[in-house]
Write an enzyme that holds these catalytic residues in place. Structure first.
Site, PDB file in Angstrom:
ATOM      1  N   TRP A   1       0.818  -1.221   0.000  1.00 26.30           N
ATOM      2  CA  TRP A   1       0.000   0.000   0.000  1.00 26.30           C
ATOM      3  C   TRP A   1       0.848   1.266   0.000  1.00 26.30           C
ATOM      4  O   TRP A   1       0.333   2.349  -0.235  1.00 26.30           O
ATOM      5  CB  TRP A   1      -0.926   0.022   1.236  1.00 26.30           C
ATOM      6  CG  TRP A   1      -0.189  -0.296   2.507  1.00 26.30           C
ATOM      7  CD1 TRP A   1      -0.094  -1.517   3.111  1.00 26.30           C
ATOM      8  CD2 TRP A   1       0.601   0.605   3.309  1.00 26.30           C
ATOM      9  NE1 TRP A   1       0.717  -1.440   4.226  1.00 26.30           N
ATOM     10  CE2 TRP A   1       1.144  -0.141   4.376  1.00 26.30           C
ATOM     11  CE3 TRP A   1       0.901   1.968   3.227  1.00 26.30           C
ATOM     12  CZ2 TRP A   1       1.955   0.413   5.345  1.00 26.30           C
ATOM     13  CZ3 TRP A   1       1.715   2.527   4.200  1.00 26.30           C
ATOM     14  CH2 TRP A   1       2.235   1.745   5.243  1.00 26.30           C
TER      15      TRP A   1
ATOM     16  N   LYS B   1      -2.247  -8.408  -7.782  1.00 23.36           N
ATOM     17  CA  LYS B   1      -3.155  -8.206  -6.654  1.00 23.36           C
ATOM     18  C   LYS B   1      -2.639  -7.001  -5.872  1.00 23.36           C
ATOM     19  O   LYS B   1      -1.586  -7.059  -5.236  1.00 23.36           O
ATOM     20  CB  LYS B   1      -3.159  -9.436  -5.733  1.00 23.36           C
ATOM     21  CG  LYS B   1      -4.220  -9.318  -4.650  1.00 23.36           C
ATOM     22  CD  LYS B   1      -3.783  -9.885  -3.319  1.00 23.36           C
ATOM     23  CE  LYS B   1      -3.336  -8.858  -2.331  1.00 23.36           C
ATOM     24  NZ  LYS B   1      -4.291  -7.861  -1.864  1.00 23.36           N
ATOM     25  N   PRO B   2      -3.357  -5.874  -5.925  1.00 24.80           N
ATOM     26  CA  PRO B   2      -2.910  -4.706  -5.159  1.00 24.80           C
ATOM     27  C   PRO B   2      -3.233  -4.897  -3.671  1.00 24.80           C
ATOM     28  O   PRO B   2      -4.066  -5.728  -3.317  1.00 24.80           O
ATOM     29  CB  PRO B   2      -3.736  -3.555  -5.727  1.00 24.80           C
ATOM     30  CG  PRO B   2      -4.632  -4.122  -6.779  1.00 24.80           C
ATOM     31  CD  PRO B   2      -4.593  -5.607  -6.674  1.00 24.80           C
ATOM     32  N   ALA B   3      -2.580  -4.115  -2.822  1.00 27.30           N
ATOM     33  CA  ALA B   3      -2.863  -4.184  -1.376  1.00 27.30           C
ATOM     34  C   ALA B   3      -4.320  -3.818  -1.110  1.00 27.30           C
ATOM     35  O   ALA B   3      -4.879  -2.939  -1.776  1.00 27.30           O
ATOM     36  CB  ALA B   3      -1.935  -3.227  -0.637  1.00 27.30           C
TER      37      ALA B   3
ATOM     38  N   GLY C   1       6.709  -6.261  -0.317  1.00 34.49           N
ATOM     39  CA  GLY C   1       5.978  -6.222   0.947  1.00 34.49           C
ATOM     40  C   GLY C   1       6.874  -6.676   2.078  1.00 34.49           C
ATOM     41  O   GLY C   1       8.099  -6.572   1.988  1.00 34.49           O
ATOM     42  N   SER C   2       6.261  -7.219   3.114  1.00 39.41           N
ATOM     43  CA  SER C   2       7.025  -7.555   4.315  1.00 39.41           C
ATOM     44  C   SER C   2       7.874  -8.807   4.103  1.00 39.41           C
ATOM     45  O   SER C   2       7.539  -9.675   3.290  1.00 39.41           O
ATOM     46  CB  SER C   2       6.065  -7.767   5.479  1.00 39.41           C
ATOM     47  OG  SER C   2       5.182  -8.815   5.157  1.00 39.41           O
TER      48      SER C   2
ATOM     49  N   GLU D   1      11.017  -7.936  -3.116  1.00 35.15           N
ATOM     50  CA  GLU D   1      11.435  -6.632  -2.594  1.00 35.15           C
ATOM     51  C   GLU D   1      10.827  -6.528  -1.203  1.00 35.15           C
ATOM     52  O   GLU D   1       9.629  -6.264  -1.059  1.00 35.15           O
ATOM     53  CB  GLU D   1      10.914  -5.502  -3.496  1.00 35.15           C
ATOM     54  CG  GLU D   1      11.514  -5.480  -4.888  1.00 35.15           C
ATOM     55  CD  GLU D   1      12.953  -4.990  -4.914  1.00 35.15           C
ATOM     56  OE1 GLU D   1      13.511  -4.622  -3.866  1.00 35.15           O
ATOM     57  OE2 GLU D   1      13.544  -4.995  -6.005  1.00 35.15           O
ATOM     58  N   LEU D   2      11.649  -6.751  -0.164  1.00 40.10           N
ATOM     59  CA  LEU D   2      11.094  -6.931   1.184  1.00 40.10           C
ATOM     60  C   LEU D   2      11.466  -5.783   2.120  1.00 40.10           C
ATOM     61  O   LEU D   2      11.766  -4.694   1.659  1.00 40.10           O
ATOM     62  CB  LEU D   2      11.554  -8.300   1.706  1.00 40.10           C
ATOM     63  CG  LEU D   2      11.295  -9.464   0.725  1.00 40.10           C
ATOM     64  CD1 LEU D   2      11.830 -10.774   1.250  1.00 40.10           C
ATOM     65  CD2 LEU D   2       9.822  -9.581   0.384  1.00 40.10           C
TER      66      LEU D   2
ATOM     67  N   CYS E   1      10.212   1.629   2.572  1.00 44.60           N
ATOM     68  CA  CYS E   1      11.178   0.554   2.859  1.00 44.60           C
ATOM     69  C   CYS E   1      12.612   1.054   2.909  1.00 44.60           C
ATOM     70  O   CYS E   1      13.445   0.455   3.565  1.00 44.60           O
ATOM     71  CB  CYS E   1      11.030  -0.557   1.830  1.00 44.60           C
ATOM     72  SG  CYS E   1      11.184   0.062   0.166  1.00 44.60           S
TER      73      CYS E   1
ATOM     74  N   GLU F   1      11.826  -2.818  11.721  1.00 41.50           N
ATOM     75  CA  GLU F   1      11.448  -1.742  10.814  1.00 41.50           C
ATOM     76  C   GLU F   1      10.371  -0.893  11.514  1.00 41.50           C
ATOM     77  O   GLU F   1       9.426  -1.448  12.078  1.00 41.50           O
ATOM     78  CB  GLU F   1      10.866  -2.407   9.565  1.00 41.50           C
ATOM     79  CG  GLU F   1      10.851  -1.559   8.348  1.00 41.50           C
ATOM     80  CD  GLU F   1      10.316  -2.345   7.134  1.00 41.50           C
ATOM     81  OE1 GLU F   1       9.672  -3.392   7.294  1.00 41.50           O
ATOM     82  OE2 GLU F   1      10.559  -1.870   6.017  1.00 41.50           O
TER      83      GLU F   1
HETATM   84  P1  NAP Z   1       2.495  -6.953   3.619  1.00 42.15           P
HETATM   85  O1  NAP Z   1       1.622  -7.133   4.789  1.00 42.15           O
HETATM   86  O2  NAP Z   1       3.505  -7.986   3.342  1.00 42.15           O
HETATM   87  O3  NAP Z   1       1.495  -6.769   2.383  1.00 42.15           O
HETATM   88  C1  NAP Z   1       1.967  -6.563   1.080  1.00 42.15           C
HETATM   89  C2  NAP Z   1       1.048  -7.262   0.105  1.00 42.15           C
HETATM   90  O4  NAP Z   1       1.059  -8.652   0.390  1.00 42.15           O
HETATM   91  C3  NAP Z   1      -0.397  -6.826   0.165  1.00 42.15           C
HETATM   92  O5  NAP Z   1      -0.938  -6.840  -1.128  1.00 42.15           O
HETATM   93  C4  NAP Z   1      -1.036  -7.933   0.994  1.00 42.15           C
HETATM   94  O6  NAP Z   1      -2.412  -8.145   0.727  1.00 42.15           O
HETATM   95  C5  NAP Z   1      -0.267  -9.129   0.542  1.00 42.15           C
HETATM   96  N1  NAP Z   1      -0.259 -10.241   1.502  1.00 42.15           N
HETATM   97  C6  NAP Z   1      -0.465 -10.205   2.844  1.00 42.15           C
HETATM   98  N2  NAP Z   1      -0.353 -11.455   3.360  1.00 42.15           N
HETATM   99  C7  NAP Z   1      -0.080 -12.288   2.324  1.00 42.15           C
HETATM  100  C8  NAP Z   1       0.158 -13.685   2.196  1.00 42.15           C
HETATM  101  N3  NAP Z   1       0.150 -14.485   3.268  1.00 42.15           N
HETATM  102  N4  NAP Z   1       0.417 -14.184   0.985  1.00 42.15           N
HETATM  103  C9  NAP Z   1       0.463 -13.394  -0.103  1.00 42.15           C
HETATM  104  N5  NAP Z   1       0.235 -12.056  -0.066  1.00 42.15           N
HETATM  105  C10 NAP Z   1      -0.015 -11.508   1.145  1.00 42.15           C
HETATM  106  O7  NAP Z   1       3.309  -5.605   3.679  1.00 42.15           O
HETATM  107  P2  NAP Z   1       2.743  -4.140   3.880  1.00 42.15           P
HETATM  108  O8  NAP Z   1       2.609  -3.868   5.308  1.00 42.15           O
HETATM  109  O9  NAP Z   1       1.565  -3.896   3.019  1.00 42.15           O
HETATM  110  O10 NAP Z   1       3.932  -3.294   3.228  1.00 42.15           O
HETATM  111  C11 NAP Z   1       4.982  -2.846   3.962  1.00 42.15           C
HETATM  112  C12 NAP Z   1       6.214  -3.721   3.784  1.00 42.15           C
HETATM  113  O11 NAP Z   1       6.620  -3.680   2.417  1.00 42.15           O
HETATM  114  C13 NAP Z   1       7.379  -3.214   4.571  1.00 42.15           C
HETATM  115  O12 NAP Z   1       8.083  -4.267   5.174  1.00 42.15           O
HETATM  116  C14 NAP Z   1       8.250  -2.539   3.510  1.00 42.15           C
HETATM  117  O13 NAP Z   1       9.604  -2.438   3.857  1.00 42.15           O
HETATM  118  C15 NAP Z   1       8.013  -3.416   2.347  1.00 42.15           C
HETATM  119  N6  NAP Z   1       8.343  -2.708   1.088  1.00 42.15           N
HETATM  120  C16 NAP Z   1       9.467  -3.083   0.420  1.00 42.15           C
HETATM  121  C17 NAP Z   1       9.837  -2.424  -0.741  1.00 42.15           C
HETATM  122  C18 NAP Z   1      11.054  -2.840  -1.497  1.00 42.15           C
HETATM  123  O14 NAP Z   1      11.173  -2.461  -2.654  1.00 42.15           O
HETATM  124  N7  NAP Z   1      11.963  -3.608  -0.920  1.00 42.15           N
HETATM  125  C19 NAP Z   1       9.050  -1.381  -1.229  1.00 42.15           C
HETATM  126  C20 NAP Z   1       7.903  -1.010  -0.520  1.00 42.15           C
HETATM  127  C21 NAP Z   1       7.566  -1.705   0.650  1.00 42.15           C
HETATM  128  P3  NAP Z   1      -3.542  -7.548   1.697  1.00 42.15           P
HETATM  129  O15 NAP Z   1      -3.409  -6.094   1.596  1.00 42.15           O
HETATM  130  O16 NAP Z   1      -4.794  -8.091   1.121  1.00 42.15           O
HETATM  131  O17 NAP Z   1      -3.231  -8.068   3.068  1.00 42.15           O
END
Ligand code: NAP
Length: 467
Positions: A133, A157-159, A210-211, A232-233, A266, A366
């Site tokens: 997101w 699949k967007p957030a 994502g995470s 990209e975590l 991130c 983080e």
């Molecule tokens: P997240 O909870 O991992 O969610 C990211 C995406 O994954 C969302 O679309 C989410 O869907 C989906 N998701 C959640 N649980 C899942 C599962 N078990 N299996 C598959 N998909 C799943 O992370 P966030 O809180 O949205 O984003 C923040 C994180 O992203 C931070 O750790 C940040 O550092 C990281 N990030 C990294 C980069 C990079 O380039 N390295 C860039 C930006 C952000 P739902 O929304 O439906 O739950």
């Protein structure tokens, strides 16, 4: 029963829209459509694919204000940052439109005069993406653009917090002439859609931002069908300020790096590590810059810091502040909040913590919020050790005018992205990505298209020609 996701404005808690969650059978149908569209798209010549990506970039620019408003409404970031994110997303579309034309193969000298070895690249197939997101347009653009440029089809699949920007972004791709089945979105719960994507044999690659915890589960679940993965975590960026640094520049760039998107980035500086001889002067200058930041609704003029995305994020940040203060840190500014839990909004004043020590949670997890912990170092070795003492390896920053120290830090920091006197190194033409638990693969630059390509070689024999 039709299931919906209510999308709320994190600045007010108001529901701004409801989007339909796709059923399992609808998601499988979309996967089949993407897989079936692959043949024609992969055979569409690279110059035509490039033109379609350029058209997409143009259509996005025509809708720049609308997209940016939508982004601020569902994500909360200041409008100026949303406008910047649209530009940054278009940079990826334009860069990979050009790279589509540069997917080169090679010939290899054979050890037998009657043979010729030819190496070619081809697209890997249907790509499934899951995006976060915090950058709802850019994180999608930097996956979709190289995938389509390479000749792959794409489904995302967007957030759930921010589906609207991504949906609009993809609708604009269709408006630009990219066939509907070549790029699609599906909405729903991440864990459900993640399982469908990873189990499907038709999906040849998962690309995720994502995470780290979710990334690890996607890597594991991709093993059964041996999919390609790009991850990209999370990050935990150190920002080192040396004693010879230009402290005005360091303070300004540290603010830009730390507080962009309310610190929900991130690559945000998560630990500010300052030489003990200049820590007082740096902290004073840093706080002077932080005092200028205005917290508020991202749609209001002059807002620099918007709301925190949700209650869970707010609690994580405030727990880290509390833990640090209990263990001896001082909040020099900030540590105040404007929240309304029943309405559903959470704002945090930018907070600067001093007297920070390595036993504090903020030094290991983080933060994803507007909190800057400052600690000190005395030698370069100590700065490197502090900086590298994390399982993450995404971005690191340092400020020094000494080329020998700068080179030493570059050579010893275990991070994929380094900003030297630069708090904002991200660019579509550079390879973005992390080491260690921050990820696998790179997005952007010439490296960013490779993960969407397979390598094939052919050895042609019997070429002796006697005239
Ligand atoms: P997240 O909870 O991992 O969610 C990211 C995406 O994954 C969302 O679309 C989410 O869907 C989906 N998701 C959640 N649980 C899942 C599962 N078990 N299996 C598959 N998909 C799943 O992370 P966030 O809180 O949205 O984003 C923040 C994180 O992203 C931070 O750790 C940040 O550092 C990281 N990030 C990294 C980069 C990079 O380039 N390295 C860039 C930006 C952000 P739902 O929304 O439906 O739950």
């Amino acid at each position: 029963m039709e299931r919906k996701i209510d999308v709320t404005n994190p600045a007010t808690g108001e529901i701004i829209d409801s989007v339909q969650m796709h059923s399992e059978s609808e998601i499988r149908t979309a996967i089949n459509k993407g897989a079936n569209a692959f043949f024609n798209w992969s055979k569409t010549n690279a110059h035509k694919r490039a033109q379609l990506l350029k058209n997409w970039a143009q259509v996005v620019m025509n809708h720049k204000q609308e997209l940016a408003n939508l982004m601020t409404l569902e994500n909360g970031k200041p409008l100026k940052e949303s406008l910047g994110e649209v530009d940054y997303s278009v940079d990826y579309l334009e860069w990979y439109a050009e790279e589509a034309k540069r997917i080169y193969g090679r010939t290899i000298p054979a050890n037998d005069g009657s043979k010729r070895i030819i190496v070619t690249k081809e697209p890997i197939g249907l790509v499934a993406a899951i995006t976060p997101w915090n950058f709802p347009a850019a994180m999608m653009a930097r996956k979709a653009a190289p995938a389509l440029a390479a000749g792959c089809t794409f489904i995302v699949k967007p957030a759930s917090e921010t589906p609207l920007t991504g949906m609009k972004f993809i609708e604009l791709a269709h408006e630009a002439g990219i066939p509907k089945d070549v790029i699609q979105y599906v909405n729903g719960k991440g864990s459900d859609i993640g399982s469908i994507f990873t189990e499907s044999e038709a999906v040849r690659k998962i690309t995720f931002t994502g995470s780290t915890a979710v990334g690890k589960s996607l890597i594991k679940n991709s093993a059964n069908t041996v999919k390609h993965v790009t991850m990209e975590l999370g990050g935990h960026a150190p920002l080192i300020v040396a004693k010879d640094a230009d402290l005005d520049l360091a303070a300004k760039q540290a603010v830009a790096s730390k507080f962009r998107n309310a610190g929900q980035t991130c690559v945000c500086a998560n630990r500010i590590i300052v030489h003990e001889d200049v820590v007082n002067t740096f902290t004073e200058k840093f706080i002077q810059e932080v005092e200028k930041l205005k917290v508020g609704n991202g749609l209001d003029d002059g807002t620099d810091i918007g709301p925190i995305i949700n209650k869970q994020g707010f609690e994580k940040i405030t727990d880290q502040i509390k833990d640090a203060i209990e263990k001896g840190a001082t909040a020099k500014i900030g540590n105040s909040f404007e929240t309304n839990e029943s309405e559903g909004y959470f704002f945090i004043q930018p907070t600067v913590l001093t007297e920070v020590t390595t036993d504090m949670t903020i030094m290991h997890e983080e933060t994803f919020g507007p909190v800057a912990p400052i600690l000190t170092f005395s030698t370069a070795e100590e700065a490197v050790e502090l900086a590298n003492s994390t399982p993450f390896g995404l971005a690191a920053y340092f400020f020094t005018s000494d080329y020998r120290l700068g080179t030493y830090l570059h050579d010893h920091l275990k991070f994929g992205i380094i900003g030297w006197n630069d708090g904002g190194p991200s660019a579509a033409h550079a390879p973005f990505g992390g080491m260690k638990e921050s990820g696998l693969g790179r997005e952007g630059g010439i490296e960013g298209i490779e993960p969407y390509l397979e390598t094939k070689y052919m050895s042609i024999g019997g070429l002796s020609f006697n005239g």
